[in-house]
Design an enzyme around this catalytic site. Structure first.
Site, PDB file in Angstrom:
ATOM      1  N   LYS A 182       2.445  -3.340   7.257  1.00  0.00           N
ATOM      2  CA  LYS A 182       2.646  -3.552   5.816  1.00  0.00           C
ATOM      3  C   LYS A 182       4.096  -3.215   5.434  1.00  0.00           C
ATOM      4  O   LYS A 182       4.706  -3.898   4.609  1.00  0.00           O
ATOM      5  CB  LYS A 182       1.665  -2.691   5.006  1.00  0.00           C
TER       6      LYS A 182
ATOM      7  N   THR B 185       0.822  -1.202   0.000  1.00  0.00           N
ATOM      8  CA  THR B 185       0.000   0.000   0.000  1.00  0.00           C
ATOM      9  C   THR B 185       0.861   1.258   0.000  1.00  0.00           C
ATOM     10  O   THR B 185       1.988   1.245   0.508  1.00  0.00           O
ATOM     11  CB  THR B 185      -0.898  -0.001   1.264  1.00  0.00           C
ATOM     12  N   ASP B 186       0.309   2.354  -0.521  1.00  0.00           N
ATOM     13  CA  ASP B 186       1.026   3.637  -0.469  1.00  0.00           C
ATOM     14  C   ASP B 186       1.175   4.126   0.970  1.00  0.00           C
ATOM     15  O   ASP B 186       2.000   4.998   1.251  1.00  0.00           O
ATOM     16  CB  ASP B 186       0.324   4.701  -1.326  1.00  0.00           C
ATOM     17  N   GLU B 187       0.389   3.556   1.890  1.00  0.00           N
ATOM     18  CA  GLU B 187       0.411   4.061   3.265  1.00  0.00           C
ATOM     19  C   GLU B 187       1.748   3.802   3.959  1.00  0.00           C
ATOM     20  O   GLU B 187       2.047   4.432   4.972  1.00  0.00           O
ATOM     21  CB  GLU B 187      -0.760   3.470   4.072  1.00  0.00           C
TER      22      GLU B 187
HETATM   23  P1  NAD Z   1      -9.874  -7.078   2.846  1.00  0.00           P
HETATM   24  O1  NAD Z   1      -9.823  -6.774   4.308  1.00  0.00           O
HETATM   25  O2  NAD Z   1     -11.129  -6.806   2.100  1.00  0.00           O
HETATM   26  O3  NAD Z   1      -9.536  -8.628   2.628  1.00  0.00           O
HETATM   27  C1  NAD Z   1      -8.514  -9.276   3.308  1.00  0.00           C
HETATM   28  C2  NAD Z   1      -8.682 -10.784   3.099  1.00  0.00           C
HETATM   29  O4  NAD Z   1      -7.598 -11.446   3.755  1.00  0.00           O
HETATM   30  C3  NAD Z   1      -9.979 -11.346   3.706  1.00  0.00           C
HETATM   31  O5  NAD Z   1     -10.609 -12.212   2.784  1.00  0.00           O
HETATM   32  C4  NAD Z   1      -9.500 -12.121   4.923  1.00  0.00           C
HETATM   33  O6  NAD Z   1     -10.329 -13.232   5.244  1.00  0.00           O
HETATM   34  C5  NAD Z   1      -8.124 -12.558   4.475  1.00  0.00           C
HETATM   35  N1  NAD Z   1      -7.216 -12.818   5.608  1.00  0.00           N
HETATM   36  C6  NAD Z   1      -6.988 -12.044   6.700  1.00  0.00           C
HETATM   37  N2  NAD Z   1      -6.102 -12.643   7.507  1.00  0.00           N
HETATM   38  C7  NAD Z   1      -5.728 -13.798   6.904  1.00  0.00           C
HETATM   39  C8  NAD Z   1      -4.823 -14.834   7.231  1.00  0.00           C
HETATM   40  N3  NAD Z   1      -4.111 -14.805   8.380  1.00  0.00           N
HETATM   41  N4  NAD Z   1      -4.682 -15.865   6.366  1.00  0.00           N
HETATM   42  C9  NAD Z   1      -5.399 -15.915   5.213  1.00  0.00           C
HETATM   43  N5  NAD Z   1      -6.285 -14.973   4.865  1.00  0.00           N
HETATM   44  C10 NAD Z   1      -6.440 -13.921   5.696  1.00  0.00           C
HETATM   45  O7  NAD Z   1      -8.642  -6.317   2.212  1.00  0.00           O
HETATM   46  P2  NAD Z   1      -8.499  -5.631   0.764  1.00  0.00           P
HETATM   47  O8  NAD Z   1      -8.996  -4.253   0.834  1.00  0.00           O
HETATM   48  O9  NAD Z   1      -8.994  -6.564  -0.260  1.00  0.00           O
HETATM   49  O10 NAD Z   1      -6.909  -5.545   0.666  1.00  0.00           O
HETATM   50  C11 NAD Z   1      -6.153  -6.628   0.123  1.00  0.00           C
HETATM   51  C12 NAD Z   1      -4.694  -6.264   0.174  1.00  0.00           C
HETATM   52  O11 NAD Z   1      -4.450  -5.068  -0.556  1.00  0.00           O
HETATM   53  C13 NAD Z   1      -4.176  -5.999   1.601  1.00  0.00           C
HETATM   54  O12 NAD Z   1      -2.912  -6.588   1.725  1.00  0.00           O
HETATM   55  C14 NAD Z   1      -4.085  -4.487   1.683  1.00  0.00           C
HETATM   56  O13 NAD Z   1      -3.054  -4.100   2.546  1.00  0.00           O
HETATM   57  C15 NAD Z   1      -3.770  -4.116   0.234  1.00  0.00           C
HETATM   58  N6  NAD Z   1      -4.245  -2.794  -0.206  1.00  0.00           N
HETATM   59  C16 NAD Z   1      -5.538  -2.419  -0.016  1.00  0.00           C
HETATM   60  C17 NAD Z   1      -5.965  -1.170  -0.494  1.00  0.00           C
HETATM   61  C18 NAD Z   1      -7.403  -0.738  -0.333  1.00  0.00           C
HETATM   62  O14 NAD Z   1      -7.719   0.421  -0.638  1.00  0.00           O
HETATM   63  N7  NAD Z   1      -8.315  -1.585   0.090  1.00  0.00           N
HETATM   64  C19 NAD Z   1      -5.072  -0.322  -1.146  1.00  0.00           C
HETATM   65  C20 NAD Z   1      -3.740  -0.749  -1.323  1.00  0.00           C
HETATM   66  C21 NAD Z   1      -3.350  -1.988  -0.854  1.00  0.00           C
HETATM   67  P1  TYD Z   2     -10.433   4.283   4.786  1.00  0.00           P
HETATM   68  O1  TYD Z   2     -11.469   3.856   3.798  1.00  0.00           O
HETATM   69  O2  TYD Z   2     -10.476   3.681   6.152  1.00  0.00           O
HETATM   70  O3  TYD Z   2      -9.028   4.077   4.077  1.00  0.00           O
HETATM   71  P2  TYD Z   2      -7.535   4.522   4.572  1.00  0.00           P
HETATM   72  O4  TYD Z   2      -7.578   4.927   5.983  1.00  0.00           O
HETATM   73  O5  TYD Z   2      -6.778   3.247   4.382  1.00  0.00           O
HETATM   74  O6  TYD Z   2      -7.125   5.622   3.651  1.00  0.00           O
HETATM   75  O7  TYD Z   2     -10.539   5.851   4.974  1.00  0.00           O
HETATM   76  C1  TYD Z   2     -10.363   6.744   3.890  1.00  0.00           C
HETATM   77  C2  TYD Z   2     -10.391   8.151   4.456  1.00  0.00           C
HETATM   78  O8  TYD Z   2     -11.711   8.416   4.963  1.00  0.00           O
HETATM   79  C3  TYD Z   2      -9.447   8.356   5.619  1.00  0.00           C
HETATM   80  O9  TYD Z   2      -8.869   9.662   5.537  1.00  0.00           O
HETATM   81  C4  TYD Z   2     -10.328   8.270   6.843  1.00  0.00           C
HETATM   82  C5  TYD Z   2     -11.656   8.790   6.344  1.00  0.00           C
HETATM   83  N1  TYD Z   2     -12.851   8.212   7.004  1.00  0.00           N
HETATM   84  C6  TYD Z   2     -13.814   9.055   7.589  1.00  0.00           C
HETATM   85  O10 TYD Z   2     -13.692  10.297   7.561  1.00  0.00           O
HETATM   86  N2  TYD Z   2     -14.903   8.483   8.188  1.00  0.00           N
HETATM   87  C7  TYD Z   2     -15.073   7.129   8.248  1.00  0.00           C
HETATM   88  O11 TYD Z   2     -16.079   6.670   8.859  1.00  0.00           O
HETATM   89  C8  TYD Z   2     -14.094   6.279   7.637  1.00  0.00           C
HETATM   90  C9  TYD Z   2     -14.234   4.787   7.660  1.00  0.00           C
HETATM   91  C10 TYD Z   2     -13.002   6.869   7.017  1.00  0.00           C
END
Ligand code: NAD
Ligand code: TYD
Length: 340
Positions: A153, A124-126
């Site tokens: 991460k 992630t960019d975070e």
């Molecule tokens: P999500 O929370 O929707 O899904 C995570 C999945 O991982 C779930 O299906 C969960 O059951 C599984 N999981 C958790 N712990 C586990 C374990 N110990 N063993 C096997 N499976 C396990 O997450 P997401 O939003 O789909 O993100 C997926 C990946 O992408 C993550 O690694 C996250 O850091 C990265 N990512 C997410 C975003 C975003 O905006 N959502 C952006 C950049 C990177």
């Molecule tokens: P989020 O979807 O949790 O993603 P991330 O923290 O990984 O960027 O949140 C996106 C942005 O929205 C973040 O700045 C936090 C804000 N946010 C709110 O203001 N209210 C909320 O209830 C949630 C879940 C997020």
């Protein structure tokens, strides 16, 4: 090709599985997921009976199970499995270290033992921390994570990198900005706000609502991971983002406008601890090296996503289980007071 996708029952993983089965119909896809609160096999209903797809309930921290599953010489592991929500990482940080750091390490070691040819770590960019009002994260930006989520991460990224440097494993790390699209768990900003608006419930905006995120449609992210999987240079990191910077308040206002709901639903609430101010990605490297370009405009993607949630009430009502209701109460109960 045999691809082992971990966390494939989550938001991005489930979209990626469908992307692979659609674009590489001859591949065999194995979905290894522990089915935590965020994992939901309903998100995969349309590929369940595909003979090229198989689900195996697996925790990435379980080395023995991984040894049985990862066949020697398998083509690839793509690691999506993670605890992924920043707010939960503030409430229970150690769960993030267990899955994201230790789990990634156990998986990486199992992949090394099995001689897996490519390991893609979806990061992630975070991990880069926060930006001021100008500038972008490049692959050379220092790792300065601010939340237990992003720290875990970053820890995983360092271990993946070390396996390349030490054991010459062919690894890649992708660092993408915030994703949106179908099947995202309703604890995240966009689905949470859409669902609250549909229920005429308050929309809890943290702090002043001026924090900026750089949004990317999940399908564009999947395309980027697919390119990295096939063409990424060993050991390289690739940033992924589409220059769609919006403040949280702008996002919430767009959702309300699309749904024809009043802005009086917006409620500014106590800020998130350690809340990063701005994320913005420079994706020049993946564009130039691998020819990646996002297909969605943010406006179309957001509109389509809002419609998806309107049309898929069954999906999100099912995932709003007892566990989710408990979390919602803990996270927002005192912030929103009687109005929640
Ligand atoms: P999500 O929370 O929707 O899904 C995570 C999945 O991982 C779930 O299906 C969960 O059951 C599984 N999981 C958790 N712990 C586990 C374990 N110990 N063993 C096997 N499976 C396990 O997450 P997401 O939003 O789909 O993100 C997926 C990946 O992408 C993550 O690694 C996250 O850091 C990265 N990512 C997410 C975003 C975003 O905006 N959502 C952006 C950049 C990177
Ligand atoms: P989020 O979807 O949790 O993603 P991330 O923290 O990984 O960027 O949140 C996106 C942005 O929205 C973040 O700045 C936090 C804000 N946010 C709110 O203001 N209210 C909320 O209830 C949630 C879940 C997020």
């Amino acid at each position: 090709m045999n691809i082992f996708i971990t966390g494939g029952a989550g938001f991005i993983g489930s979209n990626f599985i469908k992307y692979i089965l659609k674009n590489h119909a001859d591949y065999h896809v194995y979905n290894l997921d522990a089915l935590t609160y965020a994992g939901n096999l309903d998100s995969l209903w349309d590929v369940e009976s595909n003979p090229h797809y198989r689900f195996i309930k697996t925790d990435i921290q379980d080395a023995g199970a991984l040894d049985e599953i990862l066949a020697p010489g398998s083509d690839a592991v793509v690691n999506f499995a993670a605890e992924s929500h920043v707010d939960r990482s503030i409430l229970d940080p150690q769960a993030f270290t267990h899955t994201n750091v230790l789990g990634t390490h156990v998986l990486l070691e199992a992949a090394r033992r099995a001689g897996v040819k490519k390991f893609v770590q979806v990061s992630t960019d975070e991990v880069y921390g926060t930006l001021g009002s100008t500038g972008y994260f490049t692959e050379e930006s220092p790792l300065l994570p601010n939340s237990p989520y992003s720290a875990s991460k970053a820890g995983a990224d360092c271990i993946v990198r070390a396996y390349h440097e030490t054991y010459s494993m062919d690894v890649n790390i992708t660092r993408c900005s915030n994703n949106y699209g179908p099947y995202q768990f309703p604890e995240k900003l966009i689905p949470l706000m859409v669902i609250n608006a549909l229920h005429d419930k308050p929309l809890p905006v943290y702090g002043d609502g001026q924090n900026i995120r750089d949004w990317l449609h999940v399908e564009d992210h999947c395309q980027a991971i697919d390119l990295v999987l096939h063409n990424g240079r060993p050991g390289e990191v690739y940033n992924v983002g589409g220059h769609n910077e919006r403040t949280n308040l702008q996002i919430v206002q767009s959702i309300l406008s699309e749904l024809g709901k009043p802005e009086s639903l917006i409620q500014f609430v106590e800020d998130r601890l350690g809340h990063d101010r701005r994320y913005a990605i420079d994706a020049t490297k993946i564009r130039n090296e691998l020819g990646w370009t996002p297909r969605y405009t943010f406006e179309d993607g957001l509109r389509e996503t809002i419609r998806w949630y309107v049309d898929h009430r069954d999906w999100w009502e099912n995932v709003q289980s007892g566990e989710y209701r408990k979390y919602y109460e803990q996270q927002y109960g005192s912030r929103l007071g009687a109005r929640s």
